[in-house]
Design a protein around this motif. Structure first.
Motif, PDB file in Angstrom:
ATOM      1  N   MET A   1     -12.822   6.349 -13.274  1.00 18.86           N
ATOM      2  CA  MET A   1     -13.085   7.305 -11.821  1.00 18.86           C
ATOM      3  C   MET A   1     -11.751   6.029 -11.057  1.00 18.86           C
ATOM      4  N   ILE A   2     -11.577   4.296 -11.285  1.00 17.62           N
ATOM      5  CA  ILE A   2     -10.814   4.281 -10.618  1.00 17.62           C
ATOM      6  C   ILE A   2     -10.218   4.356 -11.301  1.00 17.62           C
ATOM      7  N   SER A   3      -8.810   4.480 -11.788  1.00 20.65           N
ATOM      8  CA  SER A   3      -8.149   4.482 -12.604  1.00 20.65           C
ATOM      9  C   SER A   3      -7.471   6.232 -11.380  1.00 20.65           C
ATOM     10  N   GLY A   4      -8.444   6.822 -11.592  1.00 20.75           N
ATOM     11  CA  GLY A   4      -7.904   8.547 -10.606  1.00 20.75           C
ATOM     12  C   GLY A   4      -7.966   7.966  -9.457  1.00 20.75           C
ATOM     13  N   MET A   5      -8.387   6.731  -8.868  1.00 19.98           N
ATOM     14  CA  MET A   5      -8.349   6.944  -6.598  1.00 19.98           C
ATOM     15  C   MET A   5      -7.132   6.351  -7.101  1.00 19.98           C
ATOM     16  N   ALA A   6      -6.971   5.324  -8.253  1.00 19.86           N
ATOM     17  CA  ALA A   6      -5.717   4.524  -8.070  1.00 19.86           C
ATOM     18  C   ALA A   6      -4.215   5.400  -7.650  1.00 19.86           C
ATOM     19  N   VAL A   7      -4.760   5.705  -9.001  1.00 23.95           N
ATOM     20  CA  VAL A   7      -2.749   6.996  -9.566  1.00 23.95           C
ATOM     21  C   VAL A   7      -3.208   8.214  -7.895  1.00 23.95           C
ATOM     22  N   TRP A   8      -3.761   9.036  -8.159  1.00 21.76           N
ATOM     23  CA  TRP A   8      -3.686   9.606  -6.254  1.00 21.76           C
ATOM     24  C   TRP A   8      -3.471   8.492  -4.938  1.00 21.76           C
ATOM     25  N   GLY A   9      -4.237   7.216  -5.577  1.00 19.32           N
ATOM     26  CA  GLY A   9      -4.138   6.949  -3.696  1.00 19.32           C
ATOM     27  C   GLY A   9      -2.249   6.220  -3.881  1.00 19.32           C
ATOM     28  N   GLY A  10      -1.833   5.999  -5.043  1.00 16.91           N
ATOM     29  CA  GLY A  10      -0.847   5.443  -5.144  1.00 16.91           C
ATOM     30  C   GLY A  10       0.355   6.320  -4.372  1.00 16.91           C
ATOM     31  N   ALA A  11       0.003   7.297  -4.919  1.00 15.02           N
ATOM     32  CA  ALA A  11       0.750   8.443  -4.624  1.00 15.02           C
ATOM     33  C   ALA A  11       0.922   9.005  -3.494  1.00 15.02           C
ATOM     34  N   GLY A  12      -0.518   8.809  -2.918  1.00  9.41           N
ATOM     35  CA  GLY A  12      -0.383   8.819  -0.847  1.00  9.41           C
ATOM     36  C   GLY A  12       0.718   7.960  -0.492  1.00  9.41           C
ATOM     37  N   TRP A  13      -0.209   6.730  -0.919  1.00  6.75           N
ATOM     38  CA  TRP A  13       1.027   5.692  -0.200  1.00  6.75           C
ATOM     39  C   TRP A  13       1.872   6.133  -0.521  1.00  6.75           C
ATOM     40  N   LEU A  14       3.278   6.485  -1.258  1.00  4.44           N
ATOM     41  CA  LEU A  14       4.344   6.427  -2.130  1.00  4.44           C
ATOM     42  C   LEU A  14       4.893   7.413  -0.929  1.00  4.44           C
ATOM     43  N   LEU A  15       3.988   8.700  -0.451  1.00  2.00           N
ATOM     44  CA  LEU A  15       3.917   9.610   0.597  1.00  2.00           C
ATOM     45  C   LEU A  15       3.904   9.165   1.704  1.00  2.00           C
ATOM     46  N   ASP A  16       3.770   8.753   2.326  1.00  2.00           N
ATOM     47  CA  ASP A  16       3.397   8.173   3.318  1.00  2.00           C
ATOM     48  C   ASP A  16       4.558   6.907   3.058  1.00  2.00           C
ATOM     49  N   HIS A  17       4.242   5.946   2.437  1.00  2.00           N
ATOM     50  CA  HIS A  17       5.959   4.787   3.208  1.00  2.00           C
ATOM     51  C   HIS A  17       7.448   5.856   2.687  1.00  2.00           C
ATOM     52  N   TRP A  18       7.422   7.420   2.641  1.00  2.00           N
ATOM     53  CA  TRP A  18       8.860   7.537   2.126  1.00  2.00           C
ATOM     54  C   TRP A  18       8.406   8.368   3.670  1.00  2.00           C
ATOM     55  N   TRP A  19       7.412   9.192   3.959  1.00  2.00           N
ATOM     56  CA  TRP A  19       7.724  10.158   5.256  1.00  2.00           C
ATOM     57  C   TRP A  19       7.802   9.796   6.996  1.00  2.00           C
ATOM     58  N   ASP A  20       6.608   8.401   6.438  1.00  2.00           N
ATOM     59  CA  ASP A  20       6.180   7.379   7.854  1.00  2.00           C
ATOM     60  C   ASP A  20       4.723   7.735   8.231  1.00  2.00           C
ATOM     61  N   THR A  21       4.484   8.024   7.922  1.00  2.00           N
ATOM     62  CA  THR A  21       2.770   9.328   7.768  1.00  2.00           C
ATOM     63  C   THR A  21       1.697   8.428   7.406  1.00  2.00           C
ATOM     64  N   ARG A  22       0.576   8.665   8.314  1.00  2.00           N
ATOM     65  CA  ARG A  22      -0.966   7.690   7.677  1.00  2.00           C
ATOM     66  C   ARG A  22      -1.523   8.241   6.870  1.00  2.00           C
TER      67      ARG A  22
END
Length: 74
Positions: free
Chosen positions: A1-22
């Protein structure tokens, strides 16, 4: 379950970083948690039935009841 949070959270972090959102990081973590819980329940099954509870179409011994009519007879 931690890996699911890490993968999807990491994808969300990348999108936030690229699009400058939170917004995508928390959404990704929650989505990863939900998908992980779904996969665990789908893989290992749902909760066992309550003891003594009888489902429709079964007799006390757990066998299915005989049909009331047979094919070709009424």
């Amino acid at each position: 379950m931690i890996s699911g949070m890490a993968v999807w959270g990491g994808a969300g972090w990348l999108l936030d970083h690229w699009w400058d959102t939170r917004v995508f990081f928390p959404v990704g973590v929650i989505l990863g948690m939900a998908v992980a819980i779904y996969v665990v329940v789908a893989r290992y099954g749902a909760v066992d039935p309550v003891p003594g509870h009888q489902s429709a179409g079964t007799t006390r011994g757990g066998r299915r009841s005989q049909p009331r009519t047979r094919k070709g007879q009424r």
